[in-house]
Design a protein around this motif. Structure first.
Motif, PDB file in Angstrom:
ATOM      1  N   LYS A  62      36.182 -36.884  13.595  1.00 50.71           N
ATOM      2  CA  LYS A  62      34.774 -36.729  13.954  1.00 50.71           C
ATOM      3  C   LYS A  62      34.294 -35.296  13.784  1.00 50.71           C
ATOM      4  O   LYS A  62      33.112 -35.025  13.905  1.00 50.71           O
ATOM      5  CB  LYS A  62      34.516 -37.187  15.399  1.00 50.71           C
ATOM      6  N   GLY A  63      35.228 -34.383  13.554  1.00 49.25           N
ATOM      7  CA  GLY A  63      34.865 -33.005  13.262  1.00 49.25           C
ATOM      8  C   GLY A  63      34.472 -32.163  14.459  1.00 49.25           C
ATOM      9  O   GLY A  63      33.909 -31.081  14.288  1.00 49.25           O
ATOM     10  N   LEU A  64      34.776 -32.638  15.668  1.00 47.69           N
ATOM     11  CA  LEU A  64      34.444 -31.846  16.844  1.00 47.69           C
ATOM     12  C   LEU A  64      35.456 -30.722  17.021  1.00 47.69           C
ATOM     13  O   LEU A  64      36.648 -30.906  16.793  1.00 47.69           O
ATOM     14  CB  LEU A  64      34.438 -32.714  18.098  1.00 47.69           C
ATOM     15  N   ASN A  65      34.988 -29.568  17.443  1.00 46.50           N
ATOM     16  CA  ASN A  65      35.924 -28.478  17.711  1.00 46.50           C
ATOM     17  C   ASN A  65      36.477 -28.637  19.124  1.00 46.50           C
ATOM     18  O   ASN A  65      36.045 -29.502  19.895  1.00 46.50           O
ATOM     19  CB  ASN A  65      35.267 -27.109  17.484  1.00 46.50           C
ATOM     20  N   HIS A  66      37.431 -27.794  19.478  1.00 42.79           N
ATOM     21  CA  HIS A  66      38.110 -27.923  20.763  1.00 42.79           C
ATOM     22  C   HIS A  66      37.144 -27.823  21.943  1.00 42.79           C
ATOM     23  O   HIS A  66      37.241 -28.606  22.902  1.00 42.79           O
ATOM     24  CB  HIS A  66      39.210 -26.863  20.887  1.00 42.79           C
ATOM     25  N   GLN A  67      36.212 -26.892  21.882  1.00 45.96           N
ATOM     26  CA  GLN A  67      35.252 -26.725  22.974  1.00 45.96           C
ATOM     27  C   GLN A  67      34.352 -27.951  23.110  1.00 45.96           C
ATOM     28  O   GLN A  67      34.062 -28.399  24.213  1.00 45.96           O
ATOM     29  CB  GLN A  67      34.406 -25.460  22.779  1.00 45.96           C
ATOM     30  N   GLU A  68      33.905 -28.504  21.985  1.00 48.49           N
ATOM     31  CA  GLU A  68      33.067 -29.704  22.026  1.00 48.49           C
ATOM     32  C   GLU A  68      33.818 -30.880  22.647  1.00 48.49           C
ATOM     33  O   GLU A  68      33.250 -31.659  23.416  1.00 48.49           O
ATOM     34  CB  GLU A  68      32.583 -30.061  20.621  1.00 48.49           C
ATOM     35  N   ILE A  69      35.102 -31.000  22.320  1.00 53.14           N
ATOM     36  CA  ILE A  69      35.919 -32.072  22.908  1.00 53.14           C
ATOM     37  C   ILE A  69      36.066 -31.842  24.408  1.00 53.14           C
ATOM     38  O   ILE A  69      35.951 -32.773  25.211  1.00 53.14           O
ATOM     39  CB  ILE A  69      37.302 -32.148  22.219  1.00 53.14           C
ATOM     40  N   SER A  70      36.326 -30.600  24.778  1.00 52.77           N
ATOM     41  CA  SER A  70      36.460 -30.241  26.186  1.00 52.77           C
ATOM     42  C   SER A  70      35.198 -30.621  26.968  1.00 52.77           C
ATOM     43  O   SER A  70      35.279 -31.234  28.036  1.00 52.77           O
ATOM     44  CB  SER A  70      36.729 -28.734  26.303  1.00 52.77           C
ATOM     45  N   ASP A  71      34.048 -30.283  26.425  1.00 51.43           N
ATOM     46  CA  ASP A  71      32.773 -30.600  27.074  1.00 51.43           C
ATOM     47  C   ASP A  71      32.545 -32.106  27.143  1.00 51.43           C
ATOM     48  O   ASP A  71      32.142 -32.634  28.183  1.00 51.43           O
ATOM     49  CB  ASP A  71      31.611 -29.934  26.339  1.00 51.43           C
ATOM     50  N   LEU A  72      32.807 -32.806  26.054  1.00 53.21           N
ATOM     51  CA  LEU A  72      32.571 -34.241  25.981  1.00 53.21           C
ATOM     52  C   LEU A  72      33.455 -35.015  26.957  1.00 53.21           C
ATOM     53  O   LEU A  72      32.983 -35.921  27.654  1.00 53.21           O
ATOM     54  CB  LEU A  72      32.809 -34.745  24.552  1.00 53.21           C
ATOM     55  N   LEU A  73      34.737 -34.658  27.003  1.00 50.89           N
ATOM     56  CA  LEU A  73      35.691 -35.394  27.830  1.00 50.89           C
ATOM     57  C   LEU A  73      35.847 -34.818  29.239  1.00 50.89           C
ATOM     58  O   LEU A  73      36.616 -35.341  30.038  1.00 50.89           O
ATOM     59  CB  LEU A  73      37.057 -35.438  27.139  1.00 50.89           C
ATOM     60  N   LYS A  74      35.137 -33.712  29.492  1.00 56.20           N
ATOM     61  CA  LYS A  74      35.221 -33.054  30.796  1.00 56.20           C
ATOM     62  C   LYS A  74      36.670 -32.660  31.120  1.00 56.20           C
ATOM     63  O   LYS A  74      37.187 -32.924  32.211  1.00 56.20           O
ATOM     64  CB  LYS A  74      34.673 -33.953  31.908  1.00 56.20           C
ATOM     65  N   SER A 132      39.713 -29.387  30.588  1.00 54.77           N
ATOM     66  CA  SER A 132      39.822 -27.957  30.327  1.00 54.77           C
ATOM     67  C   SER A 132      40.160 -27.748  28.850  1.00 54.77           C
ATOM     68  O   SER A 132      40.762 -28.618  28.202  1.00 54.77           O
ATOM     69  CB  SER A 132      40.907 -27.329  31.196  1.00 54.77           C
ATOM     70  N   LEU A 133      39.775 -26.603  28.322  1.00 59.15           N
ATOM     71  CA  LEU A 133      40.046 -26.280  26.930  1.00 59.15           C
ATOM     72  C   LEU A 133      41.550 -26.272  26.665  1.00 59.15           C
ATOM     73  O   LEU A 133      42.013 -26.756  25.628  1.00 59.15           O
ATOM     74  CB  LEU A 133      39.419 -24.922  26.585  1.00 59.15           C
ATOM     75  N   GLY A 134      42.325 -25.762  27.604  1.00 53.20           N
ATOM     76  CA  GLY A 134      43.783 -25.736  27.461  1.00 53.20           C
ATOM     77  C   GLY A 134      44.374 -27.129  27.358  1.00 53.20           C
ATOM     78  O   GLY A 134      45.303 -27.368  26.579  1.00 53.20           O
ATOM     79  N   THR A 135      43.837 -28.067  28.134  1.00 52.20           N
ATOM     80  CA  THR A 135      44.314 -29.454  28.090  1.00 52.20           C
ATOM     81  C   THR A 135      44.035 -30.070  26.730  1.00 52.20           C
ATOM     82  O   THR A 135      44.894 -30.737  26.148  1.00 52.20           O
ATOM     83  CB  THR A 135      43.654 -30.284  29.208  1.00 52.20           C
TER      84      THR A 135
END
Length: 184
Positions: free
Chosen positions: A147-159, A161-164
Protein backbone atom coordinates in the motif's frame (compact mmCIF):
# COMPACT_ATOMS: atom_id res chain seq x y z
CA UNK A 1 27.11 -10.63 -4.39
CA UNK A 2 26.71 -13.80 -6.43
CA UNK A 3 28.86 -14.30 -9.49
CA UNK A 4 25.88 -14.17 -11.88
CA UNK A 5 24.60 -10.92 -10.36
CA UNK A 6 28.10 -9.47 -10.46
CA UNK A 7 28.42 -10.35 -14.13
CA UNK A 8 25.06 -8.73 -14.96
CA UNK A 9 25.98 -5.50 -13.23
CA UNK A 10 29.52 -5.40 -14.63
CA UNK A 11 28.25 -5.98 -18.17
CA UNK A 12 25.74 -3.14 -17.77
CA UNK A 13 28.39 -0.87 -16.27
CA UNK A 14 30.75 -1.68 -19.16
CA UNK A 15 27.96 -1.21 -21.76
CA UNK A 16 28.46 -4.73 -23.13
CA UNK A 17 26.30 -5.67 -26.13
CA UNK A 18 23.07 -7.43 -25.12
CA UNK A 19 23.76 -6.77 -21.43
CA UNK A 20 20.45 -5.00 -20.88
CA UNK A 21 18.55 -7.82 -22.61
CA UNK A 22 20.34 -10.38 -20.43
CA UNK A 23 19.52 -8.38 -17.32
CA UNK A 24 15.89 -8.15 -18.40
CA UNK A 25 15.71 -11.91 -19.00
CA UNK A 26 17.17 -12.58 -15.57
CA UNK A 27 15.23 -10.16 -13.40
CA UNK A 28 12.19 -8.65 -15.14
CA UNK A 29 9.79 -11.38 -13.98
CA UNK A 30 10.40 -10.78 -10.29
CA UNK A 31 10.45 -7.01 -10.77
CA UNK A 32 7.19 -7.08 -12.72
CA UNK A 33 5.48 -9.27 -10.10
CA UNK A 34 6.45 -6.82 -7.38
CA UNK A 35 5.35 -3.75 -9.36
CA UNK A 36 2.06 -5.44 -10.27
CA UNK A 37 1.42 -6.34 -6.63
CA UNK A 38 1.94 -2.73 -5.55
CA UNK A 39 0.11 -1.05 -8.43
CA UNK A 40 -2.58 -3.56 -9.38
CA UNK A 41 -2.27 -2.49 -13.01
CA UNK A 42 -0.26 -4.40 -15.64
CA UNK A 43 0.36 -1.38 -17.85
CA UNK A 44 1.65 0.75 -15.00
CA UNK A 45 3.80 -2.14 -13.75
CA UNK A 46 5.33 -2.46 -17.23
CA UNK A 47 5.98 1.29 -17.25
CA UNK A 48 7.76 1.08 -13.89
CA UNK A 49 9.96 -1.79 -15.11
CA UNK A 50 10.83 0.18 -18.23
CA UNK A 51 11.73 3.20 -16.07
CA UNK A 52 13.91 1.08 -13.78
CA UNK A 53 15.82 -0.46 -16.68
CA UNK A 54 16.35 2.97 -18.25
CA UNK A 55 17.67 4.24 -14.92
CA UNK A 56 20.04 1.28 -14.54
CA UNK A 57 21.37 1.80 -18.04
CA UNK A 58 21.89 5.53 -17.54
CA UNK A 59 23.32 5.30 -14.02
CA UNK A 60 24.92 1.90 -13.38
CA UNK A 61 27.21 3.56 -10.84
CA UNK A 62 24.16 4.07 -8.59
CA UNK A 63 24.61 0.46 -7.48
CA UNK A 64 27.38 -0.30 -5.01
CA UNK A 65 28.34 -3.98 -4.57
CA UNK A 66 29.43 -3.25 -1.00
CA UNK A 67 25.87 -2.35 -0.01
CA UNK A 68 24.24 -5.68 -0.88
CA UNK A 69 23.04 -8.00 -3.59
CA UNK A 70 22.31 -6.61 -7.03
CA UNK A 71 18.94 -8.40 -7.19
CA UNK A 72 17.89 -6.86 -3.87
CA UNK A 73 18.88 -3.43 -5.12
CA UNK A 74 16.80 -3.93 -8.28
CA UNK A 75 13.77 -4.95 -6.25
CA UNK A 76 14.13 -2.00 -3.88
CA UNK A 77 14.26 0.41 -6.82
CA UNK A 78 11.25 -1.33 -8.39
CA UNK A 79 9.29 -1.16 -5.14
CA UNK A 80 10.15 2.50 -4.57
CA UNK A 81 9.26 3.51 -8.13
CA UNK A 82 5.99 1.56 -7.89
CA UNK A 83 5.06 3.27 -4.63
CA UNK A 84 5.95 6.66 -6.11
CA UNK A 85 3.66 5.93 -9.04
CA UNK A 86 0.88 4.75 -6.73
CA UNK A 87 1.16 7.92 -4.63
CA UNK A 88 1.16 10.03 -7.78
CA UNK A 89 -2.01 8.30 -8.91
CA UNK A 90 -3.64 8.96 -5.52
CA UNK A 91 -2.68 12.66 -5.72
CA UNK A 92 -4.27 12.91 -9.15
CA UNK A 93 -7.50 11.45 -7.83
CA UNK A 94 -7.48 13.80 -4.82
CA UNK A 95 -6.89 16.81 -7.05
CA UNK A 96 -9.61 15.76 -9.47
CA UNK A 97 -7.37 15.17 -12.45
CA UNK A 98 -8.71 12.62 -14.94
CA UNK A 99 -7.08 9.20 -14.85
CA UNK A 100 -9.52 7.33 -17.07
CA UNK A 101 -6.60 6.25 -19.24
CA UNK A 102 -5.70 3.75 -16.53
CA UNK A 103 -8.78 1.69 -17.26
CA UNK A 104 -8.36 1.74 -21.06
CA UNK A 105 -5.06 -0.09 -21.32
CA UNK A 106 -4.38 -3.28 -23.21
CA UNK A 107 -2.36 -6.17 -21.84
CA UNK A 108 0.79 -6.41 -23.95
CA UNK A 109 2.43 -9.24 -22.04
CA UNK A 110 4.09 -11.91 -24.11
CA UNK A 111 5.06 -14.52 -21.55
CA UNK A 112 5.44 -18.08 -22.74
CA UNK A 113 3.97 -21.01 -20.82
CA UNK A 114 7.20 -21.97 -19.07
CA UNK A 115 7.83 -18.43 -17.84
CA UNK A 116 4.25 -18.15 -16.62
CA UNK A 117 4.62 -21.45 -14.75
CA UNK A 118 7.83 -20.31 -13.04
CA UNK A 119 6.25 -17.00 -12.06
CA UNK A 120 3.17 -18.80 -10.77
CA UNK A 121 5.39 -21.07 -8.64
CA UNK A 122 7.29 -18.06 -7.27
CA UNK A 123 4.06 -16.25 -6.45
CA UNK A 124 2.66 -19.37 -4.78
CA UNK A 125 5.80 -19.76 -2.64
CA UNK A 126 5.61 -16.11 -1.59
CA UNK A 127 1.89 -16.39 -0.81
CA UNK A 128 2.48 -19.52 1.27
CA UNK A 129 5.38 -17.93 3.15
CA UNK A 130 3.32 -14.80 3.73
CA UNK A 131 0.37 -16.88 5.01
CA UNK A 132 2.63 -18.38 7.69
CA UNK A 133 3.35 -14.97 9.23
CA UNK A 134 1.54 -13.86 12.38
CA UNK A 135 -1.40 -11.56 11.60
CA UNK A 136 0.23 -8.48 13.15
CA UNK A 137 3.33 -8.86 10.95
CA UNK A 138 1.25 -9.52 7.83
CA UNK A 139 -0.78 -6.38 8.43
CA UNK A 140 2.20 -4.02 8.69
CA UNK A 141 3.98 -5.63 5.73
CA UNK A 142 0.91 -5.28 3.53
CA UNK A 143 0.51 -1.64 4.47
CA UNK A 144 4.20 -0.90 3.94
CA UNK A 145 5.12 -2.92 0.85
CA UNK A 146 1.86 -3.15 -1.04
CA UNK A 147 0.00 0.00 0.00
CA UNK A 148 3.06 2.23 0.11
CA UNK A 149 2.54 3.57 3.62
CA UNK A 150 5.64 4.63 5.50
CA UNK A 151 6.35 3.54 9.06
CA UNK A 152 4.88 6.68 10.64
CA UNK A 153 1.69 6.41 8.58
CA UNK A 154 1.29 2.78 9.68
CA UNK A 155 1.92 3.79 13.29
CA UNK A 156 -0.77 6.47 13.08
CA UNK A 157 -3.26 4.24 11.27
CA UNK A 158 -2.91 1.26 13.61
CA UNK A 159 -2.38 3.34 16.75
CA UNK A 160 0.93 1.57 17.46
CA UNK A 161 4.26 2.97 18.53
CA UNK A 162 6.73 3.59 15.72
CA UNK A 163 9.14 1.09 17.31
CA UNK A 164 6.46 -1.62 17.30
CA UNK A 165 5.75 -1.04 13.62
CA UNK A 166 9.44 -1.21 12.73
CA UNK A 167 9.94 -4.36 14.81
CA UNK A 168 6.98 -6.13 13.21
CA UNK A 169 8.22 -5.26 9.73
CA UNK A 170 11.75 -6.44 10.52
CA UNK A 171 10.56 -9.68 12.14
CA UNK A 172 8.14 -10.38 9.29
CA UNK A 173 10.84 -9.84 6.66
CA UNK A 174 13.24 -12.12 8.53
CA UNK A 175 10.60 -14.87 8.71
CA UNK A 176 9.79 -14.49 5.02
CA UNK A 177 13.46 -14.64 4.09
CA UNK A 178 14.02 -17.80 6.17
CA UNK A 179 10.92 -19.49 4.78
CA UNK A 180 11.72 -18.65 1.16
CA UNK A 181 15.36 -19.67 1.56
CA UNK A 182 14.30 -23.05 2.90
CA UNK A 183 12.13 -23.60 -0.20
CA UNK A 184 15.06 -23.28 -2.61
Amino acid sequence: MSLIQSIHWERIRDRAPDSLAELYDGFAGAMFSLALEVLGDRWEAEEVIQDVFAYIWKKPEAYSPEKGKFSSWLLVITRNRSIDRLRSRKRKVVHGEPIEALSNRQDHSSRDGAEQAVLADERENIKNAFAQLPADQKEVLELNYFKGLNHQEISDLLKLSLGTVKSRIRLGMEKLRRTLTSLR
